[in-house]
Design a protein around this motif. Structure first.
Motif, PDB file in Angstrom:
ATOM      1  N   LEU A   1     -26.683 -27.884  23.354  1.00 24.32           N
ATOM      2  CA  LEU A   1     -27.010 -26.532  23.801  1.00 24.32           C
ATOM      3  C   LEU A   1     -28.469 -26.375  24.214  1.00 24.32           C
ATOM      4  N   ASN A   2     -29.277 -27.403  23.898  1.00 22.24           N
ATOM      5  CA  ASN A   2     -30.711 -27.367  24.222  1.00 22.24           C
ATOM      6  C   ASN A   2     -31.405 -26.185  23.547  1.00 22.24           C
ATOM      7  N   VAL A   3     -31.120 -26.013  22.270  1.00 27.04           N
ATOM      8  CA  VAL A   3     -31.742 -24.949  21.468  1.00 27.04           C
ATOM      9  C   VAL A   3     -32.135 -25.519  20.111  1.00 27.04           C
ATOM     10  N   THR A   4     -32.955 -24.765  19.387  1.00 27.70           N
ATOM     11  CA  THR A   4     -33.282 -25.091  17.998  1.00 27.70           C
ATOM     12  C   THR A   4     -32.458 -24.167  17.103  1.00 27.70           C
ATOM     13  N   LEU A   5     -31.743 -24.756  16.167  1.00 24.17           N
ATOM     14  CA  LEU A   5     -30.857 -23.966  15.311  1.00 24.17           C
ATOM     15  C   LEU A   5     -31.468 -23.666  13.944  1.00 24.17           C
ATOM     16  N   PHE A   6     -32.351 -24.539  13.456  1.00 21.78           N
ATOM     17  CA  PHE A   6     -32.979 -24.321  12.161  1.00 21.78           C
ATOM     18  C   PHE A   6     -34.457 -24.684  12.242  1.00 21.78           C
ATOM     19  N   ARG A   7     -35.268 -23.921  11.501  1.00 22.56           N
ATOM     20  CA  ARG A   7     -36.679 -24.266  11.339  1.00 22.56           C
ATOM     21  C   ARG A   7     -36.928 -24.523   9.864  1.00 22.56           C
ATOM     22  N   ARG A   8     -37.783 -25.477   9.606  1.00 16.93           N
ATOM     23  CA  ARG A   8     -38.103 -25.792   8.216  1.00 16.93           C
ATOM     24  C   ARG A   8     -39.087 -24.762   7.690  1.00 16.93           C
ATOM     25  N   MET A   9     -38.748 -24.194   6.548  1.00 19.17           N
ATOM     26  CA  MET A   9     -39.594 -23.206   5.879  1.00 19.17           C
ATOM     27  C   MET A   9     -39.843 -23.695   4.463  1.00 19.17           C
ATOM     28  N   GLY A  10     -41.037 -24.270   4.226  1.00 23.89           N
ATOM     29  CA  GLY A  10     -41.321 -24.852   2.921  1.00 23.89           C
ATOM     30  C   GLY A  10     -40.399 -26.009   2.647  1.00 23.89           C
ATOM     31  N   ARG A  11     -39.593 -25.903   1.590  1.00 24.06           N
ATOM     32  CA  ARG A  11     -38.669 -26.977   1.225  1.00 24.06           C
ATOM     33  C   ARG A  11     -37.248 -26.679   1.703  1.00 24.06           C
ATOM     34  N   GLY A  12     -37.076 -25.564   2.455  1.00 24.35           N
ATOM     35  CA  GLY A  12     -35.748 -25.207   2.930  1.00 24.35           C
ATOM     36  C   GLY A  12     -35.691 -25.064   4.432  1.00 24.35           C
ATOM     37  N   LEU A  13     -34.542 -24.535   4.896  1.00 23.01           N
ATOM     38  CA  LEU A  13     -34.324 -24.326   6.319  1.00 23.01           C
ATOM     39  C   LEU A  13     -34.039 -22.859   6.577  1.00 23.01           C
ATOM     40  N   GLU A  14     -34.526 -22.399   7.706  1.00 27.40           N
ATOM     41  CA  GLU A  14     -34.259 -21.022   8.106  1.00 27.40           C
ATOM     42  C   GLU A  14     -33.531 -21.045   9.445  1.00 27.40           C
ATOM     43  N   PRO A  15     -32.386 -20.389   9.546  1.00 25.56           N
ATOM     44  CA  PRO A  15     -31.653 -20.389  10.821  1.00 25.56           C
ATOM     45  C   PRO A  15     -32.399 -19.575  11.872  1.00 25.56           C
ATOM     46  N   THR A  16     -32.359 -20.045  13.079  1.00 21.79           N
ATOM     47  CA  THR A  16     -32.943 -19.304  14.182  1.00 21.79           C
ATOM     48  C   THR A  16     -31.968 -18.242  14.660  1.00 21.79           C
TER      49      THR A  16
END
Length: 291
Positions: free
Chosen positions: A43-58
């Motif tokens: 899809l040429n997108v970012t689905l998750f960003r790393r936030m500290g020790r976890g992941l945050e959905p975009t």
């Protein structure tokens, strides 16, 4: 997009972490991480960003999940249904049943089939054996429960379930009942018979000829077994019917075979099918074999 990758995405969003999602779906965390990367690349997108020790959905991940949530569930259901159809557990079984088999075997067979395969739809076509075998050859039905016809080259196999003795029969109150009857005596009687195209009628005529006698001409000719049985039981017509049928409670008190020596036809009753049985047909045959 692969439906499995979408399922893993939904699990991550639902549980809040890759590790928890992996445990829920029975896969390893790296397998789920690869699924997310495949979606991102496609899809040429970012689905998750790393936030500290976890992941945050975009926002893209949330939108994708919202748009495909029902789709994934539906595709999973469709997938199961397709597998069921391929295995014969779901679909349509077209069953041709002769009168004797309908009375003796069909009710218990359908009860068991419905209990074990509730999603399998069944159509039952009643008829005489010649009509049913023609329909089988033409592909209109999948399986015949009736007389096993081993002379038909288009039938690859048959399963014999019972042996039947076809006898000349009359009403229980008929004057010929209760004593030995010579074959010549029945010639003067009134008869109700199936059409000459029916195999049993052909045997009947040939059997008289083999005894040096002209076969009786019917006063009534019918393709309906129900009509034939009612006329025998309620009048003084003679006919010839299945010995198995005459043992059933519905007929046992009304119709009996005449005591005529050396005049009966032995036939095999069972299932007959074509050269390429469907999965549904194979399931039906497996139940018949077990029974």
């Amino acid at each position: 997009m692969d439906v499995r990758d979408l399922e893993y995405l939904h699990a991550i969003l639902r549980t809040g972490s890759v590790a928890a999602a992996a445990e829920q779906v029975g896969r390893t965390p790296p397998a789920l991480t690869k699924a997310v990367r495949r979606l991102e690349e496609e899809l040429n997108v970012t689905l998750f960003r790393r936030m500290g020790r976890g992941l945050e959905p975009t926002e893209a991940a949330t939108f994708l999940a919202d748009q495909t949530w029902g789709m994934v569930t539906r595709l999973e259901v469709v997938g199961r249904q397709v597998r069921d159809v391929g295995a014969g557990r779901r679909g349509h079984l077209k069953l041709g049943v002769a009168a004797t088999m309908a009375a003796i075997f069909l009710p218990s067979f359908l009860r068991r089939l419905g209990a074990e395969h509730p999603d399998l739809r069944v159509s039952v076509i009643n008829g005489m054996n010649d009509v049913l075998h023609t329909a089988l050859r033409e592909g209109d039905i999948d399986l015949v429960l009736g007389v096993v016809d081993r002379t038909d080259p288009d039938m690859t196999d048959a399963l014999v379930l019972a042996e039947d003795h076809v006898r000349i029969a009359a009403a229980a109150h008929h004057p010929l009942q209760g004593r030995s009857v010579a074959l010549e005596e029945v010639l003067a009687q009134k008869w109700v018979l199936p059409a000459r195209s029916v195999a049993m009628r052909q045997w009947f005529d040939a059997a008289f000829a083999a005894h040096g006698l002209q076969p009786p001409s019917p006063h009534v000719e019918t393709s309906s077994i129900a009509v034939l049985e009612e006329l025998i039981g309620g009048t003084e017509y003679l006919s010839f019917i299945s010995g198995l049928k005459m043992e059933l409670p519905a007929l046992a008190d009304r119709i009996s075979p005449l005591m005529i020596e050396e005049f009966s036809m032995v036939r095999q009753m069972g299932a007959t099918w074509g050269s390429d049985p469907s999965p549904s047909t194979r399931i039906a045959l497996s139940l018949l074999l077990e029974a």
